[in-house]
Write a protein that holds these residues in place. Structure first.
Motif, PDB file in Angstrom:
ATOM      1  N   LYS A  85      -7.409  -6.744   2.565  1.00  8.21           N
ATOM      2  CA  LYS A  85      -6.555  -7.780   1.962  1.00  8.21           C
ATOM      3  C   LYS A  85      -7.402  -8.892   1.352  1.00  8.21           C
TER       4      LYS A  85
ATOM      5  N   TYR B  62      -9.165  -7.335  -1.914  1.00  7.67           N
ATOM      6  CA  TYR B  62      -8.357  -6.772  -3.002  1.00  7.67           C
ATOM      7  C   TYR B  62      -6.976  -7.396  -3.185  1.00  7.67           C
TER       8      TYR B  62
ATOM      9  N   ASP C  46      -3.240  -7.655  -3.183  1.00  9.18           N
ATOM     10  CA  ASP C  46      -2.202  -6.617  -3.160  1.00  9.18           C
ATOM     11  C   ASP C  46      -2.534  -5.440  -4.066  1.00  9.18           C
ATOM     12  N   THR C  47      -3.710  -5.498  -4.711  1.00  7.31           N
ATOM     13  CA  THR C  47      -4.070  -4.409  -5.629  1.00  7.31           C
ATOM     14  C   THR C  47      -4.314  -3.111  -4.882  1.00  7.31           C
ATOM     15  N   ILE C  48      -4.953  -3.223  -3.729  1.00 10.19           N
ATOM     16  CA  ILE C  48      -5.246  -2.050  -2.904  1.00 10.19           C
ATOM     17  C   ILE C  48      -4.636  -2.265  -1.528  1.00 10.19           C
ATOM     18  N   GLY C  49      -3.865  -1.284  -1.091  1.00 12.85           N
ATOM     19  CA  GLY C  49      -3.236  -1.375   0.221  1.00 12.85           C
ATOM     20  C   GLY C  49      -4.115  -0.817   1.325  1.00 12.85           C
TER      21      GLY C  49
ATOM     22  N   ASN D 119       5.221   0.172  -3.094  1.00 19.50           N
ATOM     23  CA  ASN D 119       4.300  -0.833  -3.634  1.00 19.50           C
ATOM     24  C   ASN D 119       3.905  -0.446  -5.064  1.00 19.50           C
TER      25      ASN D 119
ATOM     26  N   ALA E 163       0.599  -1.626  -6.609  1.00 20.28           N
ATOM     27  CA  ALA E 163      -0.677  -1.234  -5.996  1.00 20.28           C
ATOM     28  C   ALA E 163      -1.334  -0.132  -6.806  1.00 20.28           C
TER      29      ALA E 163
ATOM     30  N   VAL F 106      -5.199   2.739  -2.123  1.00 29.13           N
ATOM     31  CA  VAL F 106      -5.105   2.384  -0.712  1.00 29.13           C
ATOM     32  C   VAL F 106      -6.411   2.750  -0.014  1.00 29.13           C
TER      33      VAL F 106
END
Length: 699
Positions: free
Chosen positions: A160, A163, A165-168, A190, A193, A196
């Motif tokens: 978090k 990144y 919210d770009t990568i979960g 999402n 996104a 992940v």
């Protein structure tokens, strides 16, 4: 990350190369680019996919087909036939018959029913992870920088932080159908996104075009690399150094002493090939204060520990004291302790239906001040295991510097290592070849008989060190054999067999490259002819030096290593018909060849108690490809027999009882027989490969 790992990844996408490629070809192009850098993914690790519109061969209608890396492939080197192709609608239909987590392994059995266009490439366990992400292009990579996040105690928070919210982030879940559904749910819930991070595993990213997918994967990895570079600057890595690296020559000397000792102790039931690595990243780790504590935690990414076992063995070597003798004396105890620890791990974690415990020996051996040694059933696997552990080192470096490194939980590690699906894959592997795991050393290896013997051994799974005095011929032979049989399996070394120092160095290099010696073919030779009274002392000495002293030096070096390993071995002398049958006008050559034969007999007597077999091959008139027939010897033998040089082959063929020519491949076949277990009850023997010659009958 290490200094090399902290450099950002270059964007190598070439629009000119990509222009005109089909969707499946773009997928291959992207895959090969990603797999070309081990910081992105290691050999055989990760997978890529694309959902491509194809014409159904049965209905003629356009259908969506999932192209995804098939089982056992490598994204860096694969071709189009490395992808599985499956009907997307049939993959979607599998959701309707899924019975839940306890039954997810059975879903692998349904994947063949989804095959498009009769593609024989088996689908991997990761297929659902790609199928159910609602984007056209999906990359799943194992970058060191990302796994360093994923293997940190607070990996969710770090993801978090880096990144947003770009990568979960998703918690650890063994690859399979359930994880595919998790990814699908995340991506649908999402929509903003772009991917992940999977805890203790790696990275998933997705996009709508091949180029966007490639560039996004690089962008996400580079962001992690840059973040680690900032966060680790000025901090003590691995708790700082507590040992100093030896100089390069001394490191190699210690490794050369250790490798055959280890190999002999772990190779009783399956022969092993070794690999040595002393790159800066390895030395930084093995010299560090946290070496033992981090090594004991094991690796995090499943791909890592499947190749390296759950943890390495740390060798109790102290570079400041150079206590090598003490280490060697304690090696049995150290290996026994590792095996007992592995057996206890197996007993703690096994299930009622678990496969039987596999080889309990370590794969990775870490030596302070020296480097890393890895052993496996073949050279490529040993090398790749080392590469995977370097990835693990990079992961531990990042995670332990910015957070607390966390290895995969023991039970989860076991459940992957002894996964029934993994066991089924192992059982499908082809039977090992007859010389698998064997290490051969061939003198005169760039000549006709030497190179033919190397080919025969390579065909049967051995690794080969060829020694020769001709640099150009050596380089050409190594390059040619490497191209055909794999660069991992062939090495070359310049060696003058009359020099004790040169011979010792050649075997030292062999130990560093492969870890030991099982087969010696002493084949280096010359030839000379002259009436006895015209034979010069120089000619006499040269024949004795190369054909007698040379055979003594190389066999003594090999014999010593074989005794150290306690694995037995096979020594093969390439002598000559002339060693048994006198030949007018070649007294120096015949005498030296006779010395070879008698040396082999003496060595057979001394080697037998140690399982070291020594046998001799006597060729005759092997003209084709033979270096000794390219010089004066050819002219001299023609003159001696009062024929033209072009008539020699016919002359020798007609002289033989069987009226057949003898070729290098014929000698190589005998050398294979004497090296293989086919002849494991033969020593002190002579095999004549001369198409029949009465005067050289041994009895």
């Amino acid at each position: 990350m290490t200094s090399s790992a902290s450099h950002l990844l270059d964007n190598r996408w070439d629009d000119a190369k990509a222009a005109g490629l089909s969707e499946s070809e773009l997928l291959l192009y992207r895959s090969n680019l990603l797999g070309s850098d081990k910081r992105i993914t290691n050999f055989g690790g990760g997978n890529t996919s694309a959902k491509v519109v194809e014409k159904d061969p049965l209905s003629g209608q356009d259908v969506t087909v999932l192209w995804v890396k098939g089982s056992g492939g490598d994204v860096g080197s694969m071709k189009l036939d490395g992808f599985s192709t499956l009907y997307q609608d049939k993959l979607e239909a599998l959701k309707g018959i899924y019975r839940g987590l306890e039954h997810e392994d059975e879903m692998v059995g349904y994947l063949p029913h989804c095959t498009f266009n009769l593609n024989p490439r088996a689908a991997s366990i990761d297929t659902p992870l790609h199928a159910y992400v609602p984007y056209k292009h999906v990359d799943h990579m194992h970058p060191d920088a990302i796994i360093a996040i994923a293997a940190s105690e607070n990996s969710k928070e770090l993801t978090k932080q880096i990144y947003g919210d770009t990568i979960g982030w998703l918690p650890w879940k063994r690859p399979g159908f359930e994880l595919g559904l998790w990814l699908s749910k995340f991506a649908n819930e999402n929509p903003n996104a772009k991917g992940v991070v999977l805890e203790s595993h790696g990275l998933f990213t997705w996009a709508d075009t091949a180029k966007d997918a490639y560039e996004l994967t690089l962008e996400i990895i580079n962001k992690a690399i840059a973040w680690f570079a900032r966060e680790t600057e000025g901090k003590a890595i691995f708790g700082g150094a507590v040992a100093q690296s030896l100089d390069a020559d001394k490191r190699r000397a210690v490794a050369a002493a250790l490798m055959p000792q280890i190999r002999g102790r772990i190779g009783k039931t399956e022969s092993k090939i070794g690999h040595f690595d002393d790159q800066p990243a390895v030395l930084e780790f093995v010299n560090s204060a946290q070496l033992r504590s981090l090594a004991a935690l094991g690796t995090s990414c499943p791909d890592h520990f499947l190749r390296t076992k759950i943890r390495p063995l740390v060798v109790d070597y102290d570079p400041a004291k150079d206590n090598l003798d003490e280490v060697l004396a304690g090696l049995d105890g150290a290996l026994d302790a590792y095996r007992a620890d592995y057996a206890a791990y197996y007993e703690r974690c096994k299930h009622a239906n678990s496969p039987a415990m596999r080889d309990p020996n370590a794969v990775v051996y870490l030596v302070p001040g020296v480097g890393m040694i890895t052993f496996a059933r073949d050279k490529a696997t040993a090398r790749i295991a080392g590469e995977f552990y370097v990835n693990a080192i990079n992961v531990m470096r990042g995670a332990s510097t910015v957070s607390t490194y966390v290895g995969l939980k023991e039970q989860e590690a076991f459940d992957i290592e002894y996964w029934l699906l993994e066991e089924a894959k192992l059982q499908r592997m082809p039977k090992a070849k007859s010389l698998a795991g064997r290490i051969a050393f061939i003198t005169g290896g760039a000549g006709g008989i030497g190179s033919a013997t190397a080919i025969r051994y390579l065909q049967e799974g051995a690794v080969v060190m060829i020694a020769d005095i001709d640099q150009a011929a050596l380089d050409s032979t190594v390059a040619g054999l490497g191209a055909k049989y794999g660069k991992d399996n062939i090495r070359g070394v310049i060696a003058n067999v009359t020099s004790e120092g040169a011979v010792d160095k050649a075997f030292h290099d062999t130990l560093i490259e492969f870890g030991g010696i099982d087969i010696l073919v002493s084949n280096a030779g010359i030839s000379s002819a002259a009436p006895f009274e015209e034979t010069t002392l120089e000619t006499w000495d040269k024949n004795i030096a190369i054909l007698a002293t040379g055979y003594f030096l190389v066999s003594r070096a090999a014999y010593r290593i074989m005794k150290t390993q306690k694995l037995g071995g096979s020594i093969v002398f390439i002598a000559s018909k002339n060693g048994l049958a006198a030949s007018a006008g070649a007294s120096a050559y015949c005498t030296a060849k006779a010395a070879e034969i008698h040396l082999a007999r003496c060595l057979a007597l001394e080697g037998a108690p140690f399982g070291i077999r020594v046998n001799t091959i006597n060729p005759d008139a092997v003209l084709r490809g033979s270096k000794i027939w390219q010089g004066e010897w050819r002219q001299q033998r023609a003159e001696s027999n009062k024929i033209g040089e072009d008539d020699l082959e016919e002359f020798y063929r007609n002289r033989s009882l069987l009226k057949r020519s003898v070729f290098p491949e014929d000698i190589a076949e005998a050398a294979y027989f004497l090296a293989a277990d086919l002849s494991n009850k033969s020593t002190g023997n002579i095999i004549n490969v001369d198409a029949g010659n009465v005067i050289s009958f041994t009895r």
